[in-house]
Design a protein around this motif. Structure first.
Motif, PDB file in Angstrom:
ATOM      1  N   MET A   1       0.845  -1.195   0.000  1.00  0.00           N
ATOM      2  CA  MET A   1       0.000   0.000   0.000  1.00  0.00           C
ATOM      3  C   MET A   1       0.882   1.247   0.000  1.00  0.00           C
ATOM      4  O   MET A   1       1.783   1.373   0.819  1.00  0.00           O
ATOM      5  N   THR A   2       0.647   2.183  -0.917  1.00  0.00           N
ATOM      6  CA  THR A   2       1.438   3.399  -0.972  1.00  0.00           C
ATOM      7  C   THR A   2       1.096   4.310   0.197  1.00  0.00           C
ATOM      8  O   THR A   2       0.021   4.202   0.804  1.00  0.00           O
ATOM      9  N   ASN A   3       2.023   5.241   0.509  1.00  0.00           N
ATOM     10  CA  ASN A   3       1.783   6.162   1.626  1.00  0.00           C
ATOM     11  C   ASN A   3       0.544   7.015   1.393  1.00  0.00           C
ATOM     12  O   ASN A   3      -0.233   7.268   2.318  1.00  0.00           O
ATOM     13  N   SER A   4       0.365   7.480   0.147  1.00  0.00           N
ATOM     14  CA  SER A   4      -0.790   8.342  -0.125  1.00  0.00           C
ATOM     15  C   SER A   4      -2.098   7.578   0.057  1.00  0.00           C
ATOM     16  O   SER A   4      -3.079   8.114   0.587  1.00  0.00           O
ATOM     17  N   LEU A   5      -2.113   6.306  -0.348  1.00  0.00           N
ATOM     18  CA  LEU A   5      -3.312   5.496  -0.175  1.00  0.00           C
ATOM     19  C   LEU A   5      -3.562   5.199   1.299  1.00  0.00           C
ATOM     20  O   LEU A   5      -4.696   5.266   1.784  1.00  0.00           O
ATOM     21  N   GLN A   6      -2.491   4.880   2.042  1.00  0.00           N
ATOM     22  CA  GLN A   6      -2.625   4.620   3.476  1.00  0.00           C
ATOM     23  C   GLN A   6      -3.127   5.860   4.206  1.00  0.00           C
ATOM     24  O   GLN A   6      -3.965   5.765   5.104  1.00  0.00           O
ATOM     25  N   ASN A   7      -2.626   7.035   3.806  1.00  0.00           N
ATOM     26  CA  ASN A   7      -3.082   8.286   4.421  1.00  0.00           C
ATOM     27  C   ASN A   7      -4.570   8.511   4.169  1.00  0.00           C
ATOM     28  O   ASN A   7      -5.307   8.941   5.058  1.00  0.00           O
ATOM     29  N   GLU A   8      -5.001   8.229   2.938  1.00  0.00           N
ATOM     30  CA  GLU A   8      -6.412   8.410   2.605  1.00  0.00           C
ATOM     31  C   GLU A   8      -7.287   7.447   3.401  1.00  0.00           C
ATOM     32  O   GLU A   8      -8.341   7.827   3.924  1.00  0.00           O
ATOM     33  N   ASP A  27     -27.290   3.280  15.082  1.00  0.00           N
ATOM     34  CA  ASP A  27     -27.074   2.328  13.997  1.00  0.00           C
ATOM     35  C   ASP A  27     -25.596   2.333  13.601  1.00  0.00           C
ATOM     36  O   ASP A  27     -25.103   3.305  13.033  1.00  0.00           O
ATOM     37  N   LEU A  28     -24.917   1.250  13.913  1.00  0.00           N
ATOM     38  CA  LEU A  28     -23.501   1.119  13.569  1.00  0.00           C
ATOM     39  C   LEU A  28     -23.292  -0.102  12.669  1.00  0.00           C
ATOM     40  O   LEU A  28     -22.325  -0.841  12.800  1.00  0.00           O
ATOM     41  N   SER A  29     -24.211  -0.280  11.745  1.00  0.00           N
ATOM     42  CA  SER A  29     -24.142  -1.411  10.831  1.00  0.00           C
ATOM     43  C   SER A  29     -23.018  -1.219   9.823  1.00  0.00           C
ATOM     44  O   SER A  29     -22.516  -0.103   9.599  1.00  0.00           O
ATOM     45  N   LEU A  30     -22.640  -2.301   9.192  1.00  0.00           N
ATOM     46  CA  LEU A  30     -21.606  -2.259   8.157  1.00  0.00           C
ATOM     47  C   LEU A  30     -22.003  -1.309   7.032  1.00  0.00           C
ATOM     48  O   LEU A  30     -21.174  -0.530   6.544  1.00  0.00           O
ATOM     49  N   ILE A  31     -23.277  -1.345   6.638  1.00  0.00           N
ATOM     50  CA  ILE A  31     -23.746  -0.475   5.552  1.00  0.00           C
ATOM     51  C   ILE A  31     -23.587   0.998   5.932  1.00  0.00           C
ATOM     52  O   ILE A  31     -23.041   1.810   5.178  1.00  0.00           O
ATOM     53  N   THR A  32     -24.048   1.345   7.142  1.00  0.00           N
ATOM     54  CA  THR A  32     -23.987   2.744   7.597  1.00  0.00           C
ATOM     55  C   THR A  32     -22.552   3.246   7.663  1.00  0.00           C
ATOM     56  O   THR A  32     -22.224   4.329   7.150  1.00  0.00           O
ATOM     57  N   LEU A  33     -21.670   2.466   8.278  1.00  0.00           N
ATOM     58  CA  LEU A  33     -20.295   2.923   8.486  1.00  0.00           C
ATOM     59  C   LEU A  33     -19.478   2.902   7.200  1.00  0.00           C
ATOM     60  O   LEU A  33     -18.594   3.747   7.010  1.00  0.00           O
ATOM     61  N   SER A  34     -19.771   1.971   6.299  1.00  0.00           N
ATOM     62  CA  SER A  34     -19.047   1.965   5.022  1.00  0.00           C
ATOM     63  C   SER A  34     -19.418   3.190   4.192  1.00  0.00           C
ATOM     64  O   SER A  34     -18.581   3.733   3.465  1.00  0.00           O
ATOM     65  N   GLU A  35     -20.667   3.653   4.321  1.00  0.00           N
ATOM     66  CA  GLU A  35     -21.068   4.881   3.618  1.00  0.00           C
ATOM     67  C   GLU A  35     -20.338   6.088   4.187  1.00  0.00           C
ATOM     68  O   GLU A  35     -19.930   6.994   3.443  1.00  0.00           O
ATOM     69  N   ILE A  36     -20.158   6.129   5.514  1.00  0.00           N
ATOM     70  CA  ILE A  36     -19.421   7.242   6.131  1.00  0.00           C
ATOM     71  C   ILE A  36     -17.967   7.243   5.659  1.00  0.00           C
ATOM     72  O   ILE A  36     -17.365   8.296   5.441  1.00  0.00           O
ATOM     73  N   ALA A  37     -17.410   6.033   5.479  1.00  0.00           N
ATOM     74  CA  ALA A  37     -16.019   5.913   5.038  1.00  0.00           C
ATOM     75  C   ALA A  37     -15.867   6.035   3.520  1.00  0.00           C
ATOM     76  O   ALA A  37     -14.749   6.110   3.013  1.00  0.00           O
ATOM     77  N   HIS A  38     -16.999   6.042   2.793  1.00  0.00           N
ATOM     78  CA  HIS A  38     -16.983   6.091   1.325  1.00  0.00           C
ATOM     79  C   HIS A  38     -16.232   4.903   0.730  1.00  0.00           C
ATOM     80  O   HIS A  38     -15.399   5.040  -0.179  1.00  0.00           O
ATOM     81  N   PHE A  39     -16.520   3.717   1.275  1.00  0.00           N
ATOM     82  CA  PHE A  39     -16.020   2.460   0.732  1.00  0.00           C
ATOM     83  C   PHE A  39     -17.210   1.545   0.467  1.00  0.00           C
ATOM     84  O   PHE A  39     -18.286   1.709   1.053  1.00  0.00           O
ATOM     85  N   SER A  40     -17.001   0.559  -0.393  1.00  0.00           N
ATOM     86  CA  SER A  40     -18.005  -0.496  -0.491  1.00  0.00           C
ATOM     87  C   SER A  40     -17.970  -1.279   0.813  1.00  0.00           C
ATOM     88  O   SER A  40     -16.937  -1.339   1.488  1.00  0.00           O
ATOM     89  N   PRO A  41     -19.093  -1.905   1.212  1.00  0.00           N
ATOM     90  CA  PRO A  41     -19.096  -2.681   2.464  1.00  0.00           C
ATOM     91  C   PRO A  41     -17.984  -3.737   2.503  1.00  0.00           C
ATOM     92  O   PRO A  41     -17.323  -3.905   3.533  1.00  0.00           O
ATOM     93  N   TYR A  42     -17.787  -4.450   1.405  1.00  0.00           N
ATOM     94  CA  TYR A  42     -16.769  -5.498   1.366  1.00  0.00           C
ATOM     95  C   TYR A  42     -15.374  -4.912   1.570  1.00  0.00           C
ATOM     96  O   TYR A  42     -14.584  -5.414   2.384  1.00  0.00           O
ATOM     97  N   HIS A  43     -15.083  -3.838   0.865  1.00  0.00           N
ATOM     98  CA  HIS A  43     -13.756  -3.209   0.957  1.00  0.00           C
ATOM     99  C   HIS A  43     -13.538  -2.613   2.343  1.00  0.00           C
ATOM    100  O   HIS A  43     -12.467  -2.753   2.937  1.00  0.00           O
ATOM    101  N   PHE A  44     -14.585  -1.965   2.869  1.00  0.00           N
ATOM    102  CA  PHE A  44     -14.469  -1.349   4.188  1.00  0.00           C
ATOM    103  C   PHE A  44     -14.203  -2.393   5.270  1.00  0.00           C
ATOM    104  O   PHE A  44     -13.371  -2.199   6.155  1.00  0.00           O
ATOM    105  N   HIS A  45     -14.913  -3.521   5.199  1.00  0.00           N
ATOM    106  CA  HIS A  45     -14.737  -4.584   6.191  1.00  0.00           C
ATOM    107  C   HIS A  45     -13.288  -5.059   6.211  1.00  0.00           C
ATOM    108  O   HIS A  45     -12.692  -5.245   7.280  1.00  0.00           O
ATOM    109  N   ARG A  46     -12.691  -5.258   5.052  1.00  0.00           N
ATOM    110  CA  ARG A  46     -11.305  -5.733   4.958  1.00  0.00           C
ATOM    111  C   ARG A  46     -10.321  -4.690   5.497  1.00  0.00           C
ATOM    112  O   ARG A  46      -9.395  -5.014   6.239  1.00  0.00           O
ATOM    113  N   ILE A  47     -10.508  -3.422   5.118  1.00  0.00           N
ATOM    114  CA  ILE A  47      -9.602  -2.360   5.552  1.00  0.00           C
ATOM    115  C   ILE A  47      -9.684  -2.161   7.058  1.00  0.00           C
ATOM    116  O   ILE A  47      -8.673  -2.016   7.747  1.00  0.00           O
TER     117      ILE A  47
END
Length: 304
Positions: A1-8, A27-47
């Motif tokens: 992972m590059t520094n710029s990506l890790q920072n983001e 509500d702290l569901s995966l859907i809600t929090l992944s939207e706050i992080a602007h990731f897909s649920p699958y990607h957010f869960h892994r990160i």
């Protein structure tokens, strides 16, 4: 992972951490929090798991249970059902099972055993219901701690004004030195660090009393002008004007734990009630430049 990506990624997760702590009963569901992080649920869960070492659900449940534990040991007339609801558990039975799995006893047993104790809940020195020898040892340690506190602490109630801070978050105290080095390097490069006026503040998002050290989330902060721009994974937030129990010490780094335990004991004995915002630690010197390697530090517990 590059520094710029890790920072983001870090910047986006900071938003999630802040949202979780402000909405533990929501509500702290995966859907809600992944939207706050602007990731897909699958990607957010892994990160999230990669950075924190815990799945999102494990992290959220742990935070809710630790908040409940903190409320259970306070000398307040709040029912266990209300505490469960306030911490995001709509089903009292589910709360009871989850609490017992995390702490090894029911919420009622936990409250009875640990009200009035001051350091980590799993230390045998606080299980004072076993025999006279352990009771005598516990009381002796508490008396010694009280004498040390009287000799070393300057106590007052004071109001902290609104402050803007730049910060970097880390998990566990072993990483705190590195993030401070990075934060101060950034501040010096921007020529915004003034040793006479810039405050160096550690914010504790978790309590060592309930949380394993490596999971305690901490923010290394410095005060900044509100107009200062931040970049990368350096965040910007506000410390709101509030009233604190303040304890000022000149101590060696090894005595920080002793000082915090003493502060919470004093808080309880004097009948103050802790607010739900984060405790702060302001360091006023570089202990490496002190003739006795001592830290001039102020420990602040928010009260209401």
């Amino acid at each position: 992972m590059t520094n710029s990506l890790q920072n983001e990624y870090s910047k986006r997760l900071n938003r999630v951490f802040t949202y979780i702590e402000a909405n533990l009963n929501g509500d702290l569901s995966l859907i809600t929090l992944s939207e706050i992080a602007h990731f897909s649920p699958y990607h957010f869960h892994r990160i999230f798991k990669t950075i924190t070492g815990e799945t999102l659900n494990t992290y959220v449940v742990r935070k809710r249970l630790e908040k409940a534990a903190a409320k259970l040991i306070r000398p307040e007339n709040t029912s266990i059902s209300d505490i469960a609801l306030n911490c995001g558990f709509n089903d009292h039975a589910v709360f009871g099972r989850a609490f017992k799995k995390r702490f090894g006893m029911s919420p009622t047993q936990f409250s009875k055993r640990y009200q009035g104790t001051y350091s980590k809940i799993d230390q045998t020195e606080h299980k004072i219901d076993q025999n006279k020898e352990e009771i005598d040892s516990y009381l002796c340690k508490m008396e010694t701690l009280k004498n040390w506190f009287t000799m070393n602490a300057k106590i007052m109630i004071r109001q902290i004004p609104n402050m803007e801070v730049a910060y970097i978050t880390c998990m566990g105290p072993k990483n705190l030195g590195n993030v401070y080095t990075e934060l101060l390097k950034w501040a010096n490069a921007k020529r915004i660090f003034d040793p006479e006026n810039t405050l160096v503040i550690t914010k504790y998002h978790d309590s060592f009393k309930f949380t394993e050290p490596e999971k305690v989330r901490m923010s290394a902060c410095i005060t900044i002008d509100p107009k200062t721009e931040v970049e990368g994974h350096i965040g910007k937030s506000s410390i709101k004007k509030s009233e604190y129990l303040s304890g000022t010490f000149e101590i060696e780094p090894k005595d920080f734990d002793k000082a915090w335990i003493s502060m919470y004991r004093y808080l309880n004995e004097q009948g103050y009630q802790k607010d739900d915002s984060e405790p702060l630690e302001i360091l006023y010197n570089d202990f490496r430049k002190h003739p006795e390697n001592k830290c001039h530090v102020e420990m602040l517990i928010p009260i209401r």
